[in-house]
Motif scaffolding. Structure first.
Motif, PDB file in Angstrom:
ATOM      1  N   LEU A   1      41.223 -33.548 -35.799  1.00  0.00           N
ATOM      2  CA  LEU A   1      42.381 -33.464 -35.346  1.00  0.00           C
ATOM      3  C   LEU A   1      42.631 -32.700 -33.728  1.00  0.00           C
ATOM      4  O   LEU A   1      42.773 -33.067 -32.760  1.00  0.00           O
ATOM      5  CB  LEU A   1      43.487 -32.870 -36.137  1.00  0.00           C
ATOM      6  N   ALA A   2      41.615 -31.403 -34.027  1.00  0.00           N
ATOM      7  CA  ALA A   2      41.481 -30.615 -32.817  1.00  0.00           C
ATOM      8  C   ALA A   2      40.782 -31.422 -31.773  1.00  0.00           C
ATOM      9  O   ALA A   2      41.079 -31.414 -30.491  1.00  0.00           O
ATOM     10  CB  ALA A   2      40.702 -29.378 -33.004  1.00  0.00           C
ATOM     11  N   ILE A   3      39.571 -32.127 -32.035  1.00  0.00           N
ATOM     12  CA  ILE A   3      39.004 -33.068 -31.341  1.00  0.00           C
ATOM     13  C   ILE A   3      39.812 -34.032 -30.629  1.00  0.00           C
ATOM     14  O   ILE A   3      39.625 -34.021 -29.239  1.00  0.00           O
ATOM     15  CB  ILE A   3      37.684 -33.276 -31.757  1.00  0.00           C
ATOM     16  N   ARG A   4      40.320 -34.679 -31.236  1.00  0.00           N
ATOM     17  CA  ARG A   4      41.302 -35.767 -30.869  1.00  0.00           C
ATOM     18  C   ARG A   4      42.329 -35.241 -29.864  1.00  0.00           C
ATOM     19  O   ARG A   4      42.713 -36.019 -28.685  1.00  0.00           O
ATOM     20  CB  ARG A   4      41.943 -36.482 -32.016  1.00  0.00           C
ATOM     21  N   GLN A   5      42.856 -34.145 -30.207  1.00  0.00           N
ATOM     22  CA  GLN A   5      44.130 -33.557 -29.344  1.00  0.00           C
ATOM     23  C   GLN A   5      43.410 -33.040 -28.014  1.00  0.00           C
ATOM     24  O   GLN A   5      43.857 -33.332 -26.858  1.00  0.00           O
ATOM     25  CB  GLN A   5      44.587 -32.376 -29.837  1.00  0.00           C
TER      26      GLN A   5
ATOM     27  N   THR B   1      42.316 -34.724 -21.887  1.00  0.00           N
ATOM     28  CA  THR B   1      41.453 -34.767 -20.752  1.00  0.00           C
ATOM     29  C   THR B   1      41.804 -35.952 -19.584  1.00  0.00           C
ATOM     30  O   THR B   1      41.594 -35.984 -18.542  1.00  0.00           O
ATOM     31  CB  THR B   1      40.037 -34.927 -21.100  1.00  0.00           C
ATOM     32  N   SER B   2      42.501 -36.772 -20.168  1.00  0.00           N
ATOM     33  CA  SER B   2      42.809 -38.022 -19.413  1.00  0.00           C
ATOM     34  C   SER B   2      43.905 -37.829 -18.233  1.00  0.00           C
ATOM     35  O   SER B   2      43.689 -38.283 -17.080  1.00  0.00           O
ATOM     36  CB  SER B   2      43.311 -39.299 -20.001  1.00  0.00           C
TER      37      SER B   2
END
Length: 66
Positions: free
Chosen positions: A14-18, A23-24
């Motif tokens: 979840l932390a990685i996805r958030q 970043t976009s």
């Protein structure tokens, strides 16, 4: 993790996805470059020069008894 009832793996994902989602929206970082001029050493023989310097350092240490 405990409040949301998540496993360690789920929390990390979840932390990685958030983090990736944000970043976009960021403006890409532009790394500045500088002209360093003309090299004073023929870089086609850089490995040979590095080897000779290593050899000289080895000989110096041998004379010191290290």
């Amino acid at each position: 993790m405990k409040e949301r009832g998540l496993s360690f793996k789920e929390a990390i994902n979840l932390a990685i996805r958030q983090g990736l989602g944000k970043t976009s929206a960021r403006k890409p970082y532009d790394t500045p470059t500088f002209d360093l001029g003309v090299p004073k050493v023929d870089l086609t023989k850089a490995l040979q020069i590095a080897g000779e310097l290593d050899d000289a350092e080895f000989v110096r240490k041998m004379h010191e008894g290290r």
